[in-house]
Structure formats: C-alpha cells, structure tokens
Write an enzyme that holds these catalytic residues in place. Structure first.
Site, PDB file in Angstrom:
ATOM      1  N   ARG A 185       1.702  -3.397  -4.753  1.00 54.76           N
ATOM      2  CA  ARG A 185       0.750  -3.227  -2.553  1.00 54.76           C
ATOM      3  C   ARG A 185       1.877  -3.250  -1.486  1.00 54.76           C
ATOM      4  O   ARG A 185       2.723  -3.944  -2.140  1.00 54.76           O
ATOM      5  CB  ARG A 185      -0.575  -3.717  -2.975  1.00 54.76           C
ATOM      6  CG  ARG A 185      -1.161  -3.051  -3.689  1.00 54.76           C
ATOM      7  CD  ARG A 185      -2.298  -2.133  -3.385  1.00 54.76           C
ATOM      8  NE  ARG A 185      -2.929  -1.211  -3.810  1.00 54.76           N
ATOM      9  CZ  ARG A 185      -3.031  -0.703  -5.249  1.00 54.76           C
ATOM     10  NH1 ARG A 185      -1.723   0.132  -5.390  1.00 54.76           N
ATOM     11  NH2 ARG A 185      -4.690   0.514  -5.567  1.00 54.76           N
TER      12      ARG A 185
ATOM     13  N   HIS B 217       2.940   6.356  -2.289  1.00 54.27           N
ATOM     14  CA  HIS B 217       2.336   5.740  -2.562  1.00 54.27           C
ATOM     15  C   HIS B 217       1.714   6.907  -3.953  1.00 54.27           C
ATOM     16  O   HIS B 217       0.668   7.096  -3.745  1.00 54.27           O
ATOM     17  CB  HIS B 217       1.194   5.402  -1.640  1.00 54.27           C
ATOM     18  CG  HIS B 217       0.605   4.556  -2.155  1.00 54.27           C
ATOM     19  ND1 HIS B 217      -0.507   3.125  -1.999  1.00 54.27           N
ATOM     20  CD2 HIS B 217      -0.334   4.154  -3.768  1.00 54.27           C
ATOM     21  CE1 HIS B 217      -1.169   2.872  -3.344  1.00 54.27           C
ATOM     22  NE2 HIS B 217      -0.766   3.520  -4.376  1.00 54.27           N
TER      23      HIS B 217
END
Ligand code: NDP
Ligand code: OXD
Length: 321
Positions: free
Chosen positions: A236, A284
């Site tokens: 993350r 992502h």
C-alpha cells in the site's frame, strides 16, 4: 424462506471495479438470492444479510441493521477498517489462488527486471548501443520480502525456485522451506542487512504506516553485484515515505524502485515520482481482483456460512489485517 439479499457497495475507478460488471457476475453466481447495487431505493435495508464491498462510503454498512457478514472484494482491508462506523461483524477478505498468482507474477517480473538490468539494457537499445552488461547468477542476490502472508509466502517460494537467496519478515515467526524467516521489530535489521532487493507485501496498519523510510533503506546490503539496493512496493502507498524514496534514489541509497501503490491514488500528474529515471510506476494493478474468480469465492463463502461451517480468511479486528 427467501434468502437474505446481497448488497454491493463498490467504488473503484478502473474497468475492473465497474459496479455493473460485479452485479452481473454476482447475479450469476448468487442466482438464488437478490443482488442489489447500493444505493438502491427499492431495497429495504433490513433485507440485506451480506455485503460485498470495495472502499464503501463510510456509514453505508452501518445503515444495514440485518447485516451478518461483510466481504471485502480485495485482499487489503485498510480502506474498509478506516470507517469509524464499521459494524462489529465478521469481515472476510480475499485470499484466492487467482489473486495470489497475479501478485507472484508481478513480484517475479520486477525482481527479474532489476536483477537482469532490463532498464539499463532498454536505455542502451534506445541509443542503438550494443553493450553487453555484466550478469550474475540469481544466487548472488538476497531478495527480502516484508510480509510473509498469503501473497508474500507464495512469491518467496517461486523466487527461491529461481535461485535467489530469499528471506522474509513477518509479525509472528514462520517456517518456509528454503526461506530465511525473520519476525518482529527486533529481527528487522538482521533481515534488511541481507537484502539486496526488498519486496514489500505488508498490509497497511498503524504499525506499518511509513515503515519504508530512509532509516530502513540505509540498512539494506550494498555489497552484492547489484550495488545499491532496490525497492519493490506492491503493498500500500501508506507504507512508504515518498520524499525519502526520491531522495534515496537521488543520493544512491537506493539504486532503483518499482512502485505499484501510492499515498495518493491515482498518482497526481504533477508528482515527481512519474519522471524519476530510477523509478518504475505501475497504476495499482499488480494483482487485479478478477470479478469472475472473486464473485465465485464470495458465493462459496456464503454457502459455507449458511451450512453452519466457519468462514475463511476472516480479518482479525485487533491486528487490522
Ligand atoms: P496477509 O494478511 O496474508 O499477510 C500479511 C503479512 O504481513 C503477514 O505475514 C503478517 O505477519 C505481516 N505483517 C503484518 N503486520 C506486520 C508488522 N507490523 N510487522 C511485520 N509483519 C507484519 O496479507 P496478503 O499477503 O494477502 O496481502 C498483503 C497486502 O498486499 C494486502 O494487505 C494489500 O495491502 C496488498 N495487496 C496489494 C495488491 C496490489 O494490486 N497492489 C493486491 C492485493 C493485495 P503474520 O503472518 O505474522 O501475521
Ligand atoms: C487488494 C488490492 O487489496 O487490489 O486486493 O489492492
């Protein structure tokens, strides 16, 4: 008796998170129950027994009084558990062979790209330069994986098969054949000191936020043929201190980096991360959640739950992952 409604609350942005696509797929795999896309004025909140969500708006789940289980449609639950009104119910996250395989592909791709000097070779090609670069065996490099969970353990095993010296770091002690396992803050330095390519697959929690900073990069080993160490973060964005990554690439503390995740997503067009020559940026999508695979996974979990069997991959609320 009518089966409890499954409500979907999905925020995404990419095609993969198209709510209509998920609704169509859930309509197929949960054909024996009503599937609604929130907000839906025609749906009585107390008919909803299950929710399948990705980054739902805060408060949406608290408004469903008969809710029994929450299914997070990705592996990471940080966005979900950040909702201060999240009901105290089981949260099931994704741990699925399809997603795991995709992440292992991503990790192996980028470890190999740095190890085989793909970016330097590509730059040579652009200059029409025939310049064989020194190559070394995989065993000359230590790959260290932060997070030895479902994703990290799988990537570790494949990298080990390729011949790298693989180590892993987790919160609790682990044993994985051929992988040097380290656990807890007290063993973090020893883990870093043997690592040339650092792969981060940690969840984002209060304990891991901003763990990828200059002080950590400075402990990585610089004595391998690679020279300056490399960072790959697909966990993350909140795990990394982005200004430290840029400064460490500039001063040689890091020799390169691949980032799939960012503090702010989408990465703003004016971010300096886009144009740093030492950085590979991916949007992502290291391991996309595939609606076909994951809707089937959720349907199977609901079937287990209704048969009185335990749910799988339930998040521990105290740990936050
Ligand atoms: P798991 O929960 O299976 O594994 C998490 C690992 O991190 C565990 O080994 C855990 O240790 C370790 N860990 C957690 N907190 C700490 C800590 N404070 N110190 C040391 N180790 C810690 O998660 P997954 O492997 O399934 O997924 C990992 C993350 O990958 C997700 O949370 C998500 O953020 C990210 N992800 C990113 C995707 C992308 O496309 N970029 C796609 C999917 C996931 P222990 O085992 O001892 O508890
Ligand atoms: C996930 C993600 O957590 O897509 O599954 O990042």
């Amino acid at each position: 008796m009518e089966k409890g409604t499954l409500a979907l609350a999905i925020t995404g942005g990419s095609d993969n998170w198209s709510p209509a696509r998920w609704k169509a797929r859930f309509g197929e795999v949960c054909a024996d129950r009503r599937v609604v896309l929130l907000p839906d004025d025609a749906c009585a909140p107390d008919d909803v027994a299950y929710a399948a969500v990705w980054k739902p708006r805060h408060g949406v789940l608290a408004a469903l009084p008969a809710l029994r289980v929450i299914f997070n449609l990705g592996a990471g639950v940080d966005a979900l558990v950040a909702d201060p009104t999240l009901p105290d119910l089981p949260v099931v996250r994704v741990a699925d062979a399809d997603l795991t395989g995709r992440m292992t592909e991503y990790v192996v791709l980028h470890v190999l790209a740095h190890h085989r000097r793909l970016f330097a070779l590509r730059a040579d090609q652009q200059r029409h330069l025939w310049q064989p670069r020194e190559q070394w065996a995989a065993g000359a490099l230590g790959v260290g994986i932060m997070g030895l969970g479902v994703l990290g353990a799988d990537a570790a095993q494949v990298l080990r098969r390729l011949g790298f010296q693989v180590a892993g770091w987790s919160a609790h002690p682990k044993s994985i054949e051929g992988v040097a396992c380290f656990a807890g803050r007290e063993q973090l330095s020893a883990f870093l000191r043997r690592t040339n390519i650092l792969v981060c697959l940690l969840p984002l929690t209060p304990q891991t936020r901003h763990i990828l900073d200059r002080a950590l990069f400075a402990q990585l080993d610089r004595t391998s043929p690679l020279g300056a160490p490399v960072l790959i973060n697909a966990g993350r964005g909140g795990l990394q201190v982005e200004r430290d990554i840029l400064a460490c690439l500039d001063d040689g503390t890091l020799g390169g980096a691949t980032l799939d995740v960012f503090e702010t997503e989408p990465l703003p067009p004016d971010s300096p991360l886009w144009s740093h020559p030492g950085l590979v940026v991916t949007p992502h999508n290291a391991a996309d959640t595939d609606p076909d695979a994951i809707a089937a996974y959720v349907a199977a979990q609901i079937a287990r739950f209704e048969a009185g069997e335990p749910l799988q991959n339930v998040v521990d609320p105290a740990r936050g992952y």
